[in-house]
Design an enzyme around this catalytic site. Sequence first.
Site, mmCIF file in Angstrom:
data_model
loop_
_atom_site.group_PDB
_atom_site.id
_atom_site.type_symbol
_atom_site.label_atom_id
_atom_site.label_comp_id
_atom_site.label_asym_id
_atom_site.label_seq_id
_atom_site.Cartn_x
_atom_site.Cartn_y
_atom_site.Cartn_z
ATOM 1 N N HIS A 122 0.806 -1.210 0.000
ATOM 2 C CA HIS A 122 0.000 0.000 0.000
ATOM 3 C C HIS A 122 0.847 1.272 0.000
ATOM 4 C CE1 HIS A 122 -3.255 2.676 1.852
ATOM 5 N NE2 HIS A 122 -3.865 2.138 0.810
ATOM 6 N N LYS A 124 3.277 4.467 -1.116
ATOM 7 C CA LYS A 124 3.393 5.403 -2.244
ATOM 8 C C LYS A 124 4.682 6.184 -2.052
ATOM 9 C CE LYS A 124 -1.285 4.820 -1.707
ATOM 10 N NZ LYS A 124 -1.960 4.286 -0.520
ATOM 11 N N ASP A 129 17.181 9.896 -8.223
ATOM 12 C CA ASP A 129 18.626 10.123 -8.129
ATOM 13 C C ASP A 129 19.140 10.075 -6.696
ATOM 14 O OD1 ASP A 129 18.842 10.364 -10.877
ATOM 15 O OD2 ASP A 129 18.650 12.543 -10.863
ATOM 16 N N HIS A 297 -9.054 11.233 1.672
ATOM 17 C CA HIS A 297 -8.151 10.098 1.489
ATOM 18 C C HIS A 297 -6.835 10.304 2.235
ATOM 19 C CE1 HIS A 297 -5.668 7.175 -0.952
ATOM 20 N NE2 HIS A 297 -6.779 6.473 -0.782
ATOM 21 N N LYS A 299 -3.807 10.829 5.101
ATOM 22 C CA LYS A 299 -3.298 10.096 6.261
ATOM 23 C C LYS A 299 -2.215 10.978 6.899
ATOM 24 C CE LYS A 299 -4.049 6.933 2.698
ATOM 25 N NZ LYS A 299 -5.459 6.732 2.864
ATOM 26 N N ASP A 304 1.167 18.892 19.090
ATOM 27 C CA ASP A 304 1.808 20.085 19.637
ATOM 28 C C ASP A 304 2.363 20.963 18.519
ATOM 29 O OD1 ASP A 304 1.013 19.321 22.146
ATOM 30 O OD2 ASP A 304 2.907 18.348 22.658
#
Length: 412
Positions: A122, A124, A129, A297, A299, A304
């Site tokens: 899952h 991404k 380089d 969508h 996450k 603080d």
Amino acid sequence: MKRPAFSLPRSSRWVPGNQFELLENGEDFFPRVFNAITKARREVMLETFILFDDKIGQELHAALLAAAQRGVEVHVLVDGFGSPDLPDTFVGSLVDAGVRFRIFDPGRRFLGQRLNMLRRMHRKIVVVDGELGFIGGINYSADHVADFGPEAKQDYAVQVRGPIVAQMQHFTREAVLHRNERKRHPAASAPSQSDAGTAHAIFVTRDNHDHQSDIERHYRVALRSARHRVVIANAYFFPGYRFIREMRRAAKRGVDVRLILQGQPDMPIVKTAAGLLYDHLLRAGVRIYEYCDRPLHGKVALVDDDWSTVGSSNLDPLSLSLNLEANVIIRDRAFNDHLYGRLSHLMENSCKQIEAVAPGRWNGLRLLRSYAVFHLMRWFPAWAGWLPKHQPTITLANPGTAAAEPTGSATA
């Protein structure tokens, strides 16, 4: 200042000298990634859960194809469940140009249904380089840009520079390349990384072997240490008992704990599941907001004034107990302040705040539901471990065809 090249991944070691830039939605993310690939000189490493043959997928395809044709070493890993229907021409043209195109656990269909839905790749991640990285929750599909319509997703990623990129590069090479390939094609980055900013960072992953709870652990430690504010924006929210306990404890000791969830979910069960937790959280003082403009969508979270995280991991049983995930943990006041500003804008302009149910006479059904949810949260991590296990394979597409053959087992 030069820092030594990174050795082995350690999810508890803070790495200084990094720069992070928040990228909101596909409008920010895609141009940055495509431009970075266009400018790549030596190597592109790309992992994604979803890659579709739509206008976004075609733009990525063009950038990868051009990079490979000018001699850049290009490696792509997609998930077999998340990206099941890529045309042979899409994959074949990349492979023929020299792209090493791999599929994580392709699986098989039974009566037209995909059965390989558990323990998915899952993540991404993009590393160019060994110097520039991207990580977050955004897939390569047209539903991450606003002109897709009401179902366009609200999401986040970061652009990364600095020594932490070496960890990201090392991780992706270890995850994607077979041992013999790594020997034939050593990392394309320089032996050391220059400081790019003032942010300290940890690159943290979740797998089903040595790092089963690392991402959740970082969240819980941050919640435990929170002193005045917590904001969590997460698309799929149904964490375990210990996570909920830390949120409640923080709110009860006076921390302003806010939770942004889906109000217009892409899957109705998402809102239903999260809703089972509302009463338990609200009674402890947690403030809950439902984002109503379009599906959420993202996450991301902050605690603080200097702790933040961005990545692929949801706070649900799939991400916390089954899937392969990757986040960055960031200590940087400027980044934290910018993320807080963007999430505050969301809460003020696009969210509905959920009100606690007024105290009333005893409600047996409500009490029974709370009891059931409490024990489900308490035990689901152990139950997840009982789900079917297998050793996923990574398959490599062959030149001249999109057909793939196994290249080895994957670390799941």
